[in-house]
Scaffold this motif. Structure first.
Motif, PDB file in Angstrom:
ATOM      1  N   TYR A   1     -48.546 -40.559  21.542  1.00 32.55           N
ATOM      2  CA  TYR A   1     -49.826 -40.358  20.856  1.00 32.55           C
ATOM      3  C   TYR A   1     -50.285 -41.591  20.084  1.00 32.55           C
TER       4      TYR A   1
ATOM      5  N   VAL B   1     -44.653 -40.728  13.666  1.00 32.78           N
ATOM      6  CA  VAL B   1     -44.854 -40.114  12.349  1.00 32.78           C
ATOM      7  C   VAL B   1     -43.521 -40.042  11.594  1.00 32.78           C
TER       8      VAL B   1
ATOM      9  N   CYS C   1     -47.144 -35.294   9.238  1.00 31.91           N
ATOM     10  CA  CYS C   1     -47.319 -34.346  10.345  1.00 31.91           C
ATOM     11  C   CYS C   1     -47.681 -32.991   9.724  1.00 31.91           C
ATOM     12  N   SER C   2     -48.826 -32.444  10.119  1.00 29.84           N
ATOM     13  CA  SER C   2     -49.260 -31.168   9.520  1.00 29.84           C
ATOM     14  C   SER C   2     -48.289 -30.042   9.852  1.00 29.84           C
ATOM     15  N   LEU C   3     -47.657 -30.132  11.016  1.00 29.54           N
ATOM     16  CA  LEU C   3     -46.692 -29.098  11.407  1.00 29.54           C
ATOM     17  C   LEU C   3     -45.449 -29.166  10.505  1.00 29.54           C
TER      18      LEU C   3
ATOM     19  N   ASN D   1     -40.100 -31.500  14.614  1.00 32.77           N
ATOM     20  CA  ASN D   1     -41.227 -31.791  13.707  1.00 32.77           C
ATOM     21  C   ASN D   1     -41.005 -31.093  12.367  1.00 32.77           C
TER      22      ASN D   1
ATOM     23  N   CYS E   1     -49.580 -26.960  14.183  1.00 30.88           N
ATOM     24  CA  CYS E   1     -50.098 -28.334  14.157  1.00 30.88           C
ATOM     25  C   CYS E   1     -51.620 -28.270  14.144  1.00 30.88           C
ATOM     26  N   HIS E   2     -52.235 -29.040  13.285  1.00 33.37           N
ATOM     27  CA  HIS E   2     -53.699 -28.963  13.139  1.00 33.37           C
ATOM     28  C   HIS E   2     -54.438 -29.473  14.368  1.00 33.37           C
ATOM     29  N   VAL E   3     -53.773 -30.210  15.233  1.00 31.92           N
ATOM     30  CA  VAL E   3     -54.421 -30.699  16.457  1.00 31.92           C
ATOM     31  C   VAL E   3     -54.288 -29.631  17.556  1.00 31.92           C
ATOM     32  N   HIS E   4     -53.072 -29.241  17.837  1.00 34.22           N
ATOM     33  CA  HIS E   4     -52.834 -28.335  18.975  1.00 34.22           C
ATOM     34  C   HIS E   4     -53.340 -26.914  18.740  1.00 34.22           C
TER      35      HIS E   4
ATOM     36  N   GLU F   1     -47.366 -26.403  21.772  1.00 35.48           N
ATOM     37  CA  GLU F   1     -47.842 -26.196  20.398  1.00 35.48           C
ATOM     38  C   GLU F   1     -49.244 -25.588  20.385  1.00 35.48           C
TER      39      GLU F   1
ATOM     40  N   CYS G   1     -54.571 -37.053  16.811  1.00 33.35           N
ATOM     41  CA  CYS G   1     -53.755 -36.843  15.609  1.00 33.35           C
ATOM     42  C   CYS G   1     -54.044 -38.008  14.666  1.00 33.35           C
TER      43      CYS G   1
ATOM     44  N   TYR H   1     -52.740 -38.701  11.942  1.00 39.47           N
ATOM     45  CA  TYR H   1     -51.505 -39.309  11.417  1.00 39.47           C
ATOM     46  C   TYR H   1     -50.960 -40.345  12.398  1.00 39.47           C
ATOM     47  N   MET H   2     -50.914 -39.963  13.662  1.00 33.43           N
ATOM     48  CA  MET H   2     -50.392 -40.897  14.675  1.00 33.43           C
ATOM     49  C   MET H   2     -51.250 -42.166  14.724  1.00 33.43           C
TER      50      MET H   2
HETATM   51 FE1  SF4 Z   1     -47.619 -33.446  13.928  1.00 31.94          FE
HETATM   52 FE2  SF4 Z   1     -49.639 -34.930  14.882  1.00 31.94          FE
HETATM   53 FE3  SF4 Z   1     -47.787 -33.918  16.555  1.00 31.94          FE
HETATM   54 FE4  SF4 Z   1     -49.540 -32.337  15.363  1.00 31.94          FE
HETATM   55  S1  SF4 Z   1     -49.990 -33.946  16.846  1.00 31.94           S
HETATM   56  S2  SF4 Z   1     -47.352 -31.971  15.573  1.00 31.94           S
HETATM   57  S3  SF4 Z   1     -49.755 -33.313  13.349  1.00 31.94           S
HETATM   58  S4  SF4 Z   1     -47.445 -35.430  14.938  1.00 31.94           S
END
Ligand code: SF4
Ligand code: 13P
Length: 319
Positions: free
Chosen positions: A36, A71, A96-98, A124, A182-185, A210, A276, A278-279
């Motif tokens: 990512y 991350v 990582c939000s997760l 995670n 996870c806020h993305v998935h 996810e 993401c 964060y990534m």
């Molecule tokens: Fe964490 Fe980003 Fe992966 Fe979501 S996409 S689990 S926030 S590292």
């Protein structure tokens, strides 16, 4: 306009890449990047992989310095596996939000309420959560590891609820699930994918576990980032709708130039939810600075690291 000489910000990506290559040699460092990461970071990485591959590679490296372009929990995992190495992360705010959806104190209470359960945690997670865990898993090995346990084993699985539901569905287990996401998935939209499917009826749908259960059900393939890439490489379709963080499209396109990869839209189209944030905090410039300055460094409390090591080692043994 800025003069070329004025500031380091003015350095082009290729000059930064040259500097990074020099520093890497000088420090005997290895640069690891998750799928990512930004394309330009992956282009200069020594190794690109999913969470499982990054952990395995960290355990094997003989470099003095590991730079984790990923991350924070990925850096922590590398540090726990290689306590005598320097582990750097170009931006320590890359969280990582997760992982954040699983507070160690709360998780500890949940574990204490179920003393007869084996505790399985997704990679995670913070080192503190891993320290409360019996076996760590990634999306690449969770099914195999759960299936290796006796059928009647009582299991707590955290923190990703969607991944837990997926593993329950394919193994027939009834693991108790922590309610993290996870806020993305968690924000990919079934409607958006149905719309894309109408526009591209021949496209296969690739889904990270996810993502929510309805997306897992309509998928042609559910898998970790590496598993989705392997599937696309070996499969015969020409088009794919990719339901995971959009960084993986770079790797898919690079490995399968004759195929078309379509990023899945997120529910909230106002934000770039299929990225993401964060990534994407890791940039070439931060990578250069971190190699040059030897910081920010990942530190893990030695007692926490000692407790977290065994469940990570069990994962590596079982997968
Ligand atoms: Fe964490 Fe980003 Fe992966 Fe979501 S996409 S689990 S926030 S590292
Ligand atoms: P992988 O284990 O597939 O690399 O996924 C890590 C991750 O952070 C997914 O959001």
């Amino acid at each position: 306009m800025e003069s070329k000489k004025s500031a380091p910000e003015a350095l082009s990506p290729s000059l930064l890449a040259d500097e990074i290559a020099e520093l890497k040699k000088e420090k005997n460092a290895v640069i690891m990047a998750h799928y990512y990461q930004r394309d330009e970071v992956k282009e200069i990485a020594d190794f690109i992989g999913d969470s499982l591959a990054l952990a395995r590679k960290a355990a094997q490296t003989d470099a003095d310095v590991i730079v984790m372009c990923g991350v924070h929990f990925m850096g922590e995992t590398a540090k726990i596996l290689c306590p005598d190495r320097t582990v750097l992360i170009p931006d320590p705010e890359a969280g990582c939000s997760l992982a954040d959806s699983c507070d160690p104190e709360e998780f500890g209470k949940f574990v204490a309420e179920h003393p007869d359960h084996t505790v399985i945690s997704y990679v995670n997670t913070s080192a503190a959560v891993k320290a409360l865990t019996d076996i760590v898993v990634t999306s690449g090995n969770a099914r195999k590891i759960v299936e290796s346990l006796p059928a009647d084993e009582k299991i707590i699985f955290g923190p990703d609820h969607n991944l837990g539901e997926y593993i329950n569905s394919v193994t027939g287990r009834r693991m108790l699930l922590w309610n993290g996401a996870c806020h993305v998935h968690d924000r990919f939209s079934l409607e958006g994918i149905a719309r894309l499917k109408k526009e591209h009826p021949g496209a296969k749908v690739l889904v990270h576990p996810e993502c929510r259960r309805p997306l897992q059900i309509i998928a042609d393939k559910v898998g970790s980032t590496a598993a989705l890439l392997d599937f696309a490489r070996a499969d015969e379709a020409k088009e794919y709708i990719v339901v995971t963080e959009s960084g993986i499209l770079f790797d898919m396109q690079r490995e399968c130039p004759e195929k078309t990869f379509i990023p899945a839209p997120a529910e909230d189209t106002e934000c770039q939810c299929n990225e993401c944030d964060y990534m994407k905090m890791i940039t070439l410039r931060k990578l250069r600075d971190c190699l040059r300055d030897g910081k920010p460094e990942i530190h893990v409390d030695p007692e926490v690291a000692r407790k977290a090591l065994r469940p990570i080692e069990r994962m590596l043994e079982l997968s």
